[in-house]
Every structure is written in structure tokens, then in C-alpha cells.
Write a protein that holds these residues in place. Sequence first.
Motif, mmCIF file in Angstrom:
data_model
loop_
_atom_site.group_PDB
_atom_site.id
_atom_site.type_symbol
_atom_site.label_atom_id
_atom_site.label_comp_id
_atom_site.label_asym_id
_atom_site.label_seq_id
_atom_site.Cartn_x
_atom_site.Cartn_y
_atom_site.Cartn_z
ATOM 1 N N MET A 121 0.791 -1.144 -0.010
ATOM 2 C CA MET A 121 -0.272 0.441 0.000
ATOM 3 C C MET A 121 1.101 1.489 0.052
ATOM 4 S SD MET A 121 -3.509 1.325 2.558
ATOM 5 C CE MET A 121 -4.373 0.348 2.065
ATOM 6 N N THR A 122 0.203 2.550 -1.059
ATOM 7 C CA THR A 122 1.594 3.110 -1.056
ATOM 8 C C THR A 122 0.921 4.581 -0.175
ATOM 9 O OG1 THR A 122 -0.156 4.337 -2.070
ATOM 10 C CG2 THR A 122 1.522 3.114 -3.892
ATOM 11 N N TYR A 123 2.002 5.759 0.204
ATOM 12 C CA TYR A 123 0.869 6.809 1.631
ATOM 13 C C TYR A 123 -0.575 6.982 0.689
ATOM 14 C CZ TYR A 123 5.911 5.681 3.631
ATOM 15 O OH TYR A 123 6.620 5.465 4.335
ATOM 16 N N LEU A 124 -0.098 7.325 -0.215
ATOM 17 C CA LEU A 124 -0.947 7.856 -1.076
ATOM 18 C C LEU A 124 -2.467 7.175 -0.732
ATOM 19 C CD1 LEU A 124 -2.539 10.269 -2.681
ATOM 20 C CD2 LEU A 124 -1.683 8.790 -4.524
ATOM 21 N N GLN A 125 -2.361 6.018 -1.081
ATOM 22 C CA GLN A 125 -3.493 5.376 -0.473
ATOM 23 C C GLN A 125 -4.343 5.113 0.927
ATOM 24 O OE1 GLN A 125 -1.554 2.326 -2.324
ATOM 25 N NE2 GLN A 125 -3.053 1.699 -4.137
ATOM 26 N N LEU A 126 -2.876 5.171 1.481
ATOM 27 C CA LEU A 126 -3.041 4.911 3.582
ATOM 28 C C LEU A 126 -3.551 6.372 3.993
ATOM 29 C CD1 LEU A 126 -3.216 4.023 6.310
ATOM 30 C CD2 LEU A 126 -0.755 4.732 6.018
ATOM 31 N N ALA A 127 -3.594 7.183 2.930
ATOM 32 C CA ALA A 127 -4.006 9.307 2.780
ATOM 33 C C ALA A 127 -5.758 8.283 2.667
ATOM 34 C CB ALA A 127 -3.157 9.867 2.744
ATOM 35 N N ALA A 128 -5.621 8.263 1.026
ATOM 36 C CA ALA A 128 -6.758 8.277 1.034
ATOM 37 C C ALA A 128 -7.564 8.093 2.130
ATOM 38 C CB ALA A 128 -7.120 8.013 -0.532
ATOM 39 N N TRP A 129 -7.610 6.807 2.642
ATOM 40 C CA TRP A 129 -8.169 5.927 3.345
ATOM 41 C C TRP A 129 -8.275 6.412 3.985
ATOM 42 C CZ3 TRP A 129 -11.272 2.349 2.081
ATOM 43 C CH2 TRP A 129 -11.658 1.072 1.155
ATOM 44 N N LEU A 188 1.490 24.882 9.087
ATOM 45 C CA LEU A 188 2.184 24.433 9.790
ATOM 46 C C LEU A 188 2.410 23.188 9.982
ATOM 47 C CD1 LEU A 188 0.265 25.486 12.897
ATOM 48 C CD2 LEU A 188 2.389 26.886 12.679
ATOM 49 N N THR A 189 1.796 21.977 9.607
ATOM 50 C CA THR A 189 2.401 21.199 8.448
ATOM 51 C C THR A 189 3.615 21.051 8.000
ATOM 52 O OG1 THR A 189 0.392 19.437 8.938
ATOM 53 C CG2 THR A 189 1.661 18.674 7.549
ATOM 54 N N ALA A 190 3.338 22.068 7.273
ATOM 55 C CA ALA A 190 4.784 22.098 5.952
ATOM 56 C C ALA A 190 5.694 22.966 6.280
ATOM 57 C CB ALA A 190 4.440 23.022 4.718
ATOM 58 N N GLY A 195 7.478 22.676 0.501
ATOM 59 C CA GLY A 195 8.684 21.798 1.472
ATOM 60 C C GLY A 195 9.498 20.738 1.066
ATOM 61 N N LEU A 196 10.221 20.019 1.904
ATOM 62 C CA LEU A 196 10.137 18.698 2.080
ATOM 63 C C LEU A 196 9.610 17.692 2.677
ATOM 64 C CD1 LEU A 196 13.633 19.919 3.835
ATOM 65 C CD2 LEU A 196 13.269 19.192 1.913
ATOM 66 N N ALA A 197 8.373 18.358 3.022
ATOM 67 C CA ALA A 197 7.137 17.218 3.151
ATOM 68 C C ALA A 197 5.965 16.939 2.199
ATOM 69 C CB ALA A 197 5.726 18.633 3.884
ATOM 70 N N PRO A 198 5.531 15.753 1.565
ATOM 71 C CA PRO A 198 5.573 14.958 0.665
ATOM 72 C C PRO A 198 3.614 15.135 0.700
ATOM 73 C CG PRO A 198 6.752 12.705 2.338
ATOM 74 C CD PRO A 198 6.835 14.767 3.073
ATOM 75 N N LEU A 199 3.471 15.180 -0.014
ATOM 76 C CA LEU A 199 2.068 15.550 -0.425
ATOM 77 C C LEU A 199 1.339 14.939 0.688
ATOM 78 C CD1 LEU A 199 -0.460 17.125 -1.874
ATOM 79 C CD2 LEU A 199 -0.241 15.527 -3.516
ATOM 80 N N GLU A 200 1.542 13.806 1.000
ATOM 81 C CA GLU A 200 0.627 12.300 1.195
ATOM 82 C C GLU A 200 0.408 12.849 2.715
ATOM 83 O OE1 GLU A 200 2.311 10.104 -1.786
ATOM 84 O OE2 GLU A 200 3.086 12.294 -1.134
ATOM 85 N N ASP A 201 1.710 13.375 3.301
ATOM 86 C CA ASP A 201 1.696 13.824 4.786
ATOM 87 C C ASP A 201 0.314 14.695 5.136
ATOM 88 O OD1 ASP A 201 2.738 12.950 7.241
ATOM 89 O OD2 ASP A 201 4.293 15.131 6.649
ATOM 90 N N PHE A 202 0.181 15.721 4.432
ATOM 91 C CA PHE A 202 -0.778 16.830 4.714
ATOM 92 C C PHE A 202 -2.320 15.576 4.451
ATOM 93 C CE2 PHE A 202 2.451 19.177 2.438
ATOM 94 C CZ PHE A 202 2.964 20.272 3.824
ATOM 95 N N ALA A 203 -2.681 14.601 4.760
ATOM 96 C CA ALA A 203 -3.958 14.486 4.549
ATOM 97 C C ALA A 203 -4.476 14.150 5.714
ATOM 98 C CB ALA A 203 -3.508 12.334 3.892
ATOM 99 N N TYR A 204 -3.261 14.070 6.804
ATOM 100 C CA TYR A 204 -3.886 14.084 8.656
ATOM 101 C C TYR A 204 -3.740 15.459 9.033
ATOM 102 C CZ TYR A 204 -1.246 9.871 7.300
ATOM 103 O OH TYR A 204 -1.418 8.044 6.827
ATOM 104 N N PRO A 205 -3.748 16.603 8.571
ATOM 105 C CA PRO A 205 -4.222 17.696 9.103
ATOM 106 C C PRO A 205 -5.833 17.793 8.320
ATOM 107 C CG PRO A 205 -2.064 18.214 7.924
ATOM 108 C CD PRO A 205 -1.818 16.645 8.584
#
Length: 114
Positions: free
Chosen positions: A1-9, A46-48, A73-83
Motif C-alpha cells: 500500500m502506498t502512502y497516498l492510498q493510506l492517506a486517501a482511506w 504548520l505541517t509544511a 517544502g520537504l514534506a510529501p503531499l501525502e503527509d497533509f492528509a492528516y491535518p
Amino acid sequence: MTYLQLAAWFVGAAAIAAVVLMVLTPRARRPHAAALAIAAVALIVLTAVFDSIMIASGLFHYSPDHLLGVHIGLAPLEDFAYPVAGALLLPALWALLRARRDHGSANSSGEADA
């Protein structure tokens, strides 16, 4: 499972839960859309900033094989799913709990007067 799939779920589950909570919350107690948008933007900024600092300092890293490849920035797009999920779910939950608390307070004060 990719980070994008996890974030989408994760975002999908948060969005469904937020809709259910909003339906259960009286209209007068629902959060305003502008407030939700401002909170979401603040959390994304703040996440960025802080994810970029943590990634730059080497606190954690992501496997590039499982990333979409888009970064803010250095944060992958998938990391923004949580905020985003938090900005959807938490205000809806707060509004429902506040409405229930206020409804319970009104009932118990009305019973004391009777």
C-alpha cells in the motif's frame, strides 16, 4: 500500500465520520465553513513548516518508492492528509459533544426547577 492510498482511506473515513456527526448535530451548533477553512489552512501551513524542519533534521524519512513525488517544502503531499482529516473530523465531533452537553445542562436545570 502506498502512502497516498493510506492517506486517501484516512481522509475518506474522517470525511464520512464528519458528515455523520454533522447530521447528528443541531444546525445552530454546526461549525461555520469559514472557520473550518481557516483552521485547515493553518494546519497545512504548520505541517509544511514543521514537517520540513523534522525531515531536514533527519528525525524521519519516507521511502520514495511509496510516495507520489509531490512535495511542499520537504514534506510529501501525502503527509497533509492528516491535518486535513483533523480539520474535518475534530470540529464536527466538538460541535456534537458541545450540543449534547448543552442539551444535557438544559434538561437537568429544567428538572431542578420542576
